[in-house]
Design an enzyme around this catalytic site. Structure first.
Site, short mmCIF file in Angstrom:
data_model
loop_
_atom_site.label_atom_id
_atom_site.label_comp_id
_atom_site.label_asym_id
_atom_site.label_seq_id
_atom_site.Cartn_x
_atom_site.Cartn_y
_atom_site.Cartn_z
N ASN A 245 32.35 28.76 25.65
CA ASN A 245 31.17 27.91 25.87
C ASN A 245 31.45 26.43 25.63
OD1 ASN A 245 29.50 30.08 26.50
ND2 ASN A 245 29.15 30.52 24.34
N HIS B 231 29.27 23.82 27.14
CA HIS B 231 28.11 24.52 27.72
C HIS B 231 26.81 24.26 27.00
CE1 HIS B 231 31.08 26.35 30.25
NE2 HIS B 231 30.19 27.12 30.86
N GLU C 83 31.03 39.08 22.40
CA GLU C 83 30.74 37.75 21.83
C GLU C 83 30.16 37.79 20.42
OE1 GLU C 83 29.38 34.89 24.75
OE2 GLU C 83 28.64 33.57 23.18
N HIS D 92 26.39 23.76 38.12
CA HIS D 92 26.82 24.15 36.79
C HIS D 92 28.12 23.45 36.35
CE1 HIS D 92 27.47 26.72 33.32
NE2 HIS D 92 28.68 26.99 33.77
N ARG E 234 23.04 55.28 35.75
CA ARG E 234 23.59 54.91 34.44
C ARG E 234 25.03 54.44 34.49
NH1 ARG E 234 20.85 59.63 33.45
NH2 ARG E 234 18.79 59.27 32.53
N LYS F 246 41.10 33.97 29.71
CA LYS F 246 39.82 34.64 29.49
C LYS F 246 40.05 36.09 29.08
CE LYS F 246 35.12 35.36 30.91
NZ LYS F 246 33.99 35.06 31.78
N GLU G 28 35.68 24.57 35.24
CA GLU G 28 35.92 25.75 34.39
C GLU G 28 37.43 25.98 34.20
OE1 GLU G 28 33.48 27.32 32.86
OE2 GLU G 28 31.68 27.24 34.12
N ARG H 289 34.70 34.73 21.44
CA ARG H 289 34.33 34.57 22.86
C ARG H 289 33.48 33.32 23.07
NH1 ARG H 289 32.87 39.22 27.41
NH2 ARG H 289 32.47 37.75 29.08
N LYS I 281 30.24 40.42 31.85
CA LYS I 281 28.84 39.99 31.63
C LYS I 281 28.12 40.02 32.98
CE LYS I 281 28.94 36.86 27.66
NZ LYS I 281 28.71 35.47 27.23
N HIS J 162 24.21 23.14 29.47
CA HIS J 162 22.98 23.90 29.75
C HIS J 162 21.74 23.02 29.57
CE1 HIS J 162 25.07 28.02 28.97
NE2 HIS J 162 25.23 27.61 30.21
N1 LIG Z 1 29.08 36.61 34.18
C1 LIG Z 1 29.68 35.56 33.67
O1 LIG Z 1 30.49 35.66 32.74
C2 LIG Z 1 29.37 34.21 34.26
C3 LIG Z 1 30.17 33.11 33.90
C4 LIG Z 1 29.91 31.89 34.51
C5 LIG Z 1 28.89 31.77 35.45
N2 LIG Z 1 28.13 32.86 35.77
C6 LIG Z 1 27.06 32.77 36.77
O2 LIG Z 1 27.65 32.45 38.02
C7 LIG Z 1 26.67 31.82 38.84
C8 LIG Z 1 27.31 30.66 39.56
O3 LIG Z 1 28.36 31.15 40.36
P1 LIG Z 1 28.99 30.30 41.56
O4 LIG Z 1 29.26 28.92 41.11
O5 LIG Z 1 30.09 31.10 42.12
O6 LIG Z 1 27.75 30.13 42.56
P2 LIG Z 1 27.23 30.92 43.85
O7 LIG Z 1 27.49 32.36 43.78
O8 LIG Z 1 25.83 30.47 44.05
O9 LIG Z 1 28.13 30.30 45.02
C9 LIG Z 1 28.04 28.91 45.30
C10 LIG Z 1 27.80 28.66 46.80
O10 LIG Z 1 28.99 28.90 47.53
C11 LIG Z 1 28.75 29.80 48.61
N3 LIG Z 1 30.00 30.53 48.81
C12 LIG Z 1 30.54 31.46 47.99
N4 LIG Z 1 31.77 31.78 48.42
C13 LIG Z 1 32.01 31.05 49.53
C14 LIG Z 1 33.14 30.95 50.41
N5 LIG Z 1 34.27 31.60 50.17
N6 LIG Z 1 33.02 30.12 51.47
C15 LIG Z 1 31.87 29.39 51.67
N7 LIG Z 1 30.80 29.43 50.86
C16 LIG Z 1 30.88 30.26 49.80
C17 LIG Z 1 27.58 30.62 48.15
O11 LIG Z 1 26.90 31.17 49.25
C18 LIG Z 1 26.74 29.57 47.42
O12 LIG Z 1 26.02 28.82 48.37
C19 LIG Z 1 25.52 31.42 37.93
O13 LIG Z 1 24.43 32.26 38.18
C20 LIG Z 1 26.08 31.67 36.53
O14 LIG Z 1 25.07 32.04 35.62
C21 LIG Z 1 28.35 34.06 35.18
ZN LIG Z 2 30.38 27.91 32.82
#
Ligand SMILES: NC(=O)c1ccc[n+]([C@@H]2O[C@H](COP(=O)([O-])OP(=O)(O)OC[C@H]3O[C@@H](n4cnc5c(N)ncnc54)[C@H](O)[C@@H]3O)[C@@H](O)[C@H]2O)c1
Ligand SMILES: [Zn+2]
Length: 381
Positions: free
Chosen positions: A255, A258, A247, A277, A131, A237, A195, A251, A153, A262
């Protein structure tokens, strides 16, 4: 990037103020070398589970393990396959199992060491095992350093769509080491930069001016401007999250771009080789500005500046740049309707009165959006 120091002494601390659950985001080049001591302070137990992916593990896991060991923290690492598919029930089960098998107790740490995929998945596991476990984010992509690691999130995907199962679970510490980004593929870095620009466009014109006037080059090259850009983004942020953690209102400004973005990601079937993305939201933000301009809300000059800056840094701006196409305006509108930001038929968009002046528009007429998209599709710009 060759003249960039591996480590610098500059440390920015951005507090996230949430009653009873406040935490710091520590930003700096080489901050990973302080991970052991910093984690020990917030997690007095002597154990940690590290969740990472194979790309990050290859470049950086030995260093994190060594830092934890030197602070007397025993760690076990779980290395998962990279990519969005890892935000799954199956991976969630393996993370939960690994945390339980490592015999972690509440004072110990569950560490997400990776991009947004690892952060979202690990955060959700940390929210539900026993939990709620203490959770630490060490984001390794630009996107995760400026966005997903902050704000609590967490989620996994199901075959119905992205992020449908999750929880709010705030970390106790975020360590953003900007040197880790030196190994990130350029396409991922650029996508994360979309971003960064978002914070300028949604509420901080000075930040946009600074990036546009040339700081962006040094952000990409790994100069001190990179830490500064991460700091300003996290601070923006943090303010929004502190005001509206779950949100209910403001918040949603995060977006910007987005809703369109999306829909584009859905149109390519979330195929990250066609569109990542950040690229989708770059097009989405450009559309939000042009749509706002057409509605007489925003000047053409501001809309043009946004487009020009994206083009300068190499981000896509038009529907025609989506490999394989995006389908019809009606398909895109359907995807927009599926988006969770639709309330009883009226479309909600984040629109702008200019650079740095975004607002939530709750009653956008779907017909006007469809006509706008139809024009965008034929214009081929
Ligand atoms: N929680 C939130 O508020 C929030 C906000 C925005 C996005 N997200 C989520 O985040 C995700 C996307 O995140 P992302 O863009 O970081 O993608 P990701 O985690 O898939 O990383 C992108 C790529 O880079 C590689 N990588 C990561 N760090 C590296 C490094 N230092 N050196 C070499 N390679 C590296 C990873 O292995 C992957 O292949 C989505 O699932 C999205 O829904 C969440
Ligand atoms: Zn985003």
């Amino acid at each position: 990037m060759s003249d960039t120091p591996r480590i610098s002494n500059i440390r920015h601390i951005v507090p996230v103020e949430l009653a009873g659950r406040s935490y710091d985001i520590v930003i700096g080049r080489g901050v990973l070398s302080e991970a052991g001591e910093r984690i020990r302070t917030v997690c007095p137990g002597g154990r940690a589970a590290i969740v990472t992916d194979s790309h990050v593990a290859k470049h950086h896991l030995p260093q994190l393990e060594a830092m934890l060991a030197s602070a007397g923290i025993a760690s076990k690492a779980l290395v998962l396959p990279p990519g969005e598919k890892t935000k799954s029930f199956a991976a969630l089960e393996s993370v939960c199992d690994a945390v339980i098998a490592a015999r972690l107790e509440r004072g110990d740490a569950v560490i997400a060491f990776g991009g947004g995929v690892i952060g979202d998945l690990t955060g959700f596991a940390a929210a539900i095992v026993r939990r709620g476990m203490r959770f630490i984010q060490i984001p390794t992509t630009l996107l995760s350093q400026v966005d997903s690691s902050v704000g609590g999130k967490t989620a996994i995907n199901t075959h119905h769509g992205k992020n449908l199962i999750g929880a709010f679970h705030q970390p106790v510490l975020v360590l953003a080491d900007t040197a880790l980004l030196d190994t990130l593929p350029e396409r991922e870095f650029r996508a994360g930069y979309a971003e960064v620009i978002k914070y300028g466009l949604l509420g901080d014109k000075d930040f946009f001016d600074w990036l546009e006037s040339g700081a962006w080059r040094r952000v990409f090259a790994g100069g001190p401007e990179r830490e500064e850009a991460v700091r300003i983004s996290c601070a923006s942020k943090a303010v929004i999250v502190a005001r509206d953690e779950t949100e209910q209102g403001d918040r949603a400004l995060l977006n910007l771009g987005h809703t369109f973005g999306h829909a584009l990601e859905a149109a390519v079937g979330y195929d990250g080789t066609r569109l990542v993305h950040g690229e989708a939201i770059a097009i989405g933000m450009r559309l939000a500005f042009d749509f706002s301009q057409e509605q007489g809300l925003c000047s053409g000059q501001d809309a043009l500046r946004v487009r020009r800056h994206f083009e300068t840094v190499g981000l896509p701006v038009s529907l025609a740049q989506v490999p394989g196409g995006t389908g019809t305006a009606e398909t895109l509108l359907d995807a927009i309707r599926q988006d969770k930001k639709v309330a009883r038929g009226a479309l909600t968009f984040i629109l702008v009165r200019g650079i740095g002046e975004s607002f939530i528009a709750k009653d956008v007429d779907a017909r006007i959006v469809r006509e706008f998209l139809e024009r965008q599709l034929v214009r081929d710009i």
